[in-house]
Design a protein around this motif. Sequence first.
Motif, PDB file in Angstrom:
ATOM      1  N   GLY A  34      13.067  -6.616  -9.502  1.00 20.44           N
ATOM      2  CA  GLY A  34      11.814  -7.171 -10.016  1.00 20.44           C
ATOM      3  C   GLY A  34      10.622  -6.667  -9.240  1.00 20.44           C
ATOM      4  N   GLY A  35       9.445  -6.876  -9.843  1.00 23.24           N
ATOM      5  CA  GLY A  35       8.200  -6.538  -9.169  1.00 23.24           C
ATOM      6  C   GLY A  35       7.735  -5.114  -9.348  1.00 23.24           C
ATOM      7  N   SER A  36       8.492  -4.294 -10.071  1.00 29.48           N
ATOM      8  CA  SER A  36       8.123  -2.899 -10.262  1.00 29.48           C
ATOM      9  C   SER A  36       7.157  -2.757 -11.436  1.00 29.48           C
ATOM     10  CB  SER A  36       9.370  -2.048 -10.530  1.00 29.48           C
ATOM     11  OG  SER A  36       9.011  -0.742 -10.931  1.00 29.48           O
ATOM     12  N   GLU A  37       6.116  -1.955 -11.245  1.00 26.95           N
ATOM     13  CA  GLU A  37       5.241  -1.589 -12.354  1.00 26.95           C
ATOM     14  C   GLU A  37       5.675  -0.277 -12.998  1.00 26.95           C
ATOM     15  OE1 GLU A  37       1.041  -1.778 -11.671  1.00 26.95           O
ATOM     16  OE2 GLU A  37       1.193  -3.571 -10.402  1.00 26.95           O
ATOM     17  N   GLY A  78      -5.593   3.530  -1.751  1.00 23.72           N
ATOM     18  CA  GLY A  78      -5.304   2.958  -3.054  1.00 23.72           C
ATOM     19  C   GLY A  78      -4.603   3.880  -4.025  1.00 23.72           C
ATOM     20  N   SER A  79      -4.365   5.134  -3.638  1.00 23.81           N
ATOM     21  CA  SER A  79      -3.766   6.098  -4.574  1.00 23.81           C
ATOM     22  C   SER A  79      -2.244   6.078  -4.562  1.00 23.81           C
ATOM     23  CB  SER A  79      -4.261   7.515  -4.272  1.00 23.81           C
ATOM     24  OG  SER A  79      -3.820   7.949  -2.995  1.00 23.81           O
ATOM     25  N   ALA A  80      -1.634   5.442  -3.565  1.00 23.30           N
ATOM     26  CA  ALA A  80      -0.175   5.344  -3.481  1.00 23.30           C
ATOM     27  C   ALA A  80       0.189   3.921  -3.083  1.00 23.30           C
ATOM     28  CB  ALA A  80       0.384   6.331  -2.468  1.00 23.30           C
ATOM     29  N   THR A  81       1.010   3.263  -3.921  1.00 19.54           N
ATOM     30  CA  THR A  81       1.356   1.863  -3.714  1.00 19.54           C
ATOM     31  C   THR A  81       2.865   1.699  -3.767  1.00 19.54           C
ATOM     32  OG1 THR A  81      -0.701   1.191  -4.805  1.00 19.54           O
ATOM     33  CG2 THR A  81       1.010  -0.485  -4.558  1.00 19.54           C
ATOM     34  N   LEU A  82       3.424   0.992  -2.788  1.00 21.69           N
ATOM     35  CA  LEU A  82       4.855   0.711  -2.792  1.00 21.69           C
ATOM     36  C   LEU A  82       5.231   0.004  -4.086  1.00 21.69           C
ATOM     37  CD1 LEU A  82       7.525   0.694  -1.130  1.00 21.69           C
ATOM     38  CD2 LEU A  82       6.845  -1.595  -0.347  1.00 21.69           C
ATOM     39  N   ASP A  83       6.313   0.483  -4.744  1.00 26.19           N
ATOM     40  CA  ASP A  83       6.691  -0.076  -6.038  1.00 26.19           C
ATOM     41  C   ASP A  83       8.047  -0.752  -6.011  1.00 26.19           C
ATOM     42  OD1 ASP A  83       5.938   0.000  -9.125  1.00 26.19           O
ATOM     43  OD2 ASP A  83       8.079   0.455  -8.944  1.00 26.19           O
ATOM     44  N   CYS A  84       9.106  -0.055  -5.599  1.00 25.39           N
ATOM     45  CA  CYS A  84      10.443  -0.642  -5.623  1.00 25.39           C
ATOM     46  C   CYS A  84      11.346   0.100  -4.646  1.00 25.39           C
ATOM     47  CB  CYS A  84      11.044  -0.609  -7.031  1.00 25.39           C
ATOM     48  SG  CYS A  84      11.327   1.056  -7.700  1.00 25.39           S
TER      49      CYS A  84
END
Length: 243
Positions: free
Chosen positions: A149-152, A214-220
């Motif tokens: 969960g939590g992935s965009e 802001g160009s790289a965000t932790l996803d999963c």
Amino acid sequence: MMPHISSVIERRLLINYRVEPEVAASLLPAPLRPQVVGDWAVAGICLVRLGQVRPVGLPGAIGVRSENAAHRIAVEWDGPNGVEKGVYIPQRDSGSSLNVLLGGRLFPGVHGLARFDVEESQQDLHVAFTSQDGATQVSVDVRTVDEFGGSELFPDLTAASEFFRQGSVGFSASRDGHRLDGLELITPEWQVRPAHTHTVHSTFFENQARFPTGSATLDCTLLMRNTPATWRVTTPLPLAAIA
């Protein structure tokens, strides 16, 4: 031609980021372009411990073991049969002096020597490394979980698993800088499980010259364990220059 290599993936931890596509594109040499999921490119860190590494046909008992890391960007390119998918690896590091010596010579991928610090249980993993020159530092702490969960980027674990399964060829610059050498991961037992990242630190992704704020965000985060794997050299991609 290098013989196929057998191994066991004792642990493969994929820390995945969603990245602005134009930022990812600026880090890629032609003919590669970012593979886009929705509005995002996909990049990350692969922290893998390999065991029983040896040429296919030889017994596992003679194989070697090593901790390794790769910073990766999911890519696509135009092949003879249409669009192909894989990952571009701008940086590889290893705790094995043998990998550093042979990487880019006997098998694809120039490796830098690094010192690894690993603490691992069935649920909790701490993996960290510092390159020999001190320029690259990574530290991650994760815990396995039951639910993805939590992935965009991905709606569920099946979609995430299939995305990374399709990107099984990794390309990195040859020592002479004239081509991208490819290495393909082949396994009949592809299976990932979700994990939750408590902390992550990477000088690669925290470099604002490379990834503006802001160009790289932790996803999963995904985890593979105890998976037999074969590694096969693929046809190189020629380059005029490596960006």
